[in-house]
Design an enzyme around this catalytic site. Structure first.
Site, PDB file in Angstrom:
ATOM      1  CG  HIS A 201       6.456   0.576  -2.400  1.00 45.70           C
ATOM      2  ND1 HIS A 201       6.579   0.117  -1.120  1.00 45.70           N
ATOM      3  CD2 HIS A 201       7.691   0.930  -2.796  1.00 45.70           C
ATOM      4  CE1 HIS A 201       7.843   0.178  -0.753  1.00 45.70           C
ATOM      5  NE2 HIS A 201       8.542   0.672  -1.756  1.00 45.70           N
ATOM      6  N   GLY A 202       2.003   2.011  -3.418  1.00 48.86           N
ATOM      7  CA  GLY A 202       0.928   2.287  -4.360  1.00 48.86           C
ATOM      8  C   GLY A 202       0.989   1.348  -5.552  1.00 48.86           C
ATOM      9  N   GLY A 203       0.762   1.879  -6.742  1.00 54.58           N
ATOM     10  CA  GLY A 203       0.761   1.073  -7.952  1.00 54.58           C
ATOM     11  C   GLY A 203       2.109   0.460  -8.265  1.00 54.58           C
TER      12      GLY A 203
ATOM     13  NE  ARG B 158     -12.418 -29.250  15.913  1.00 61.65           N
ATOM     14  CZ  ARG B 158     -12.355 -29.568  14.635  1.00 61.65           C
ATOM     15  NH1 ARG B 158     -11.250 -30.083  14.139  1.00 61.65           N
ATOM     16  NH2 ARG B 158     -13.381 -29.351  13.852  1.00 61.65           N
TER      17      ARG B 158
ATOM     18  CG  ASN C  88      -3.405 -18.619   8.557  1.00 61.62           C
ATOM     19  OD1 ASN C  88      -2.694 -19.608   8.440  1.00 61.62           O
ATOM     20  ND2 ASN C  88      -2.945 -17.403   8.477  1.00 61.62           N
ATOM     21  CD  GLU C  89      -9.556 -18.766   7.100  1.00 62.14           C
ATOM     22  OE1 GLU C  89      -8.845 -19.575   6.457  1.00 62.14           O
ATOM     23  OE2 GLU C  89      -9.516 -17.547   6.926  1.00 62.14           O
TER      24      GLU C  89
ATOM     25  CD  GLN D 192      -3.003  -0.882   0.165  1.00 64.22           C
ATOM     26  OE1 GLN D 192      -3.383   0.242  -0.145  1.00 64.22           O
ATOM     27  NE2 GLN D 192      -3.451  -1.977  -0.416  1.00 64.22           N
TER      28      GLN D 192
ATOM     29  CD  GLU E  79       3.360 -27.302   5.837  1.00 65.13           C
ATOM     30  OE1 GLU E  79       3.312 -27.195   7.080  1.00 65.13           O
ATOM     31  OE2 GLU E  79       4.394 -27.357   5.182  1.00 65.13           O
TER      32      GLU E  79
END
Length: 70
Positions: A26-28, A63, A54-55, A24, A51
């Site tokens: 560096h923009g474009g 658990r 992340n969910e 962000q 692997e």
């Protein structure tokens, strides 16, 4: 298992957030291959999925915490 899941989730989420902020900044130009940031963002996104997403890592941690509370 729980500690590995926690480390993987934390490392990839924080790494992606830092790389995304750099993109962000560096923009474009951040999307140009000459700057290398686009490769870092792409690689970190892949590591969030490899692997186990992340969910899934969050489910593993939840658990194990529930099991240990019993």
């Amino acid at each position: 298992t729980m500690l590995c899941a926690m480390a993987k989730r934390f490392g990839t989420d924080v790494g992606f957030e830092v790389a995304n902020q750099a993109l962000q900044l560096h923009g474009g130009y951040g999307y140009l291959s000459e700057y290398g940031i686009e490769k870092i963002v792409r690689d970190l996104r892949v590591h969030q999925i490899l692997e186990g997403t992340n969910e899934i890592m969050r489910l593993i941690v939840a658990r194990k915490m529930i099991e240990s509370a019993r």
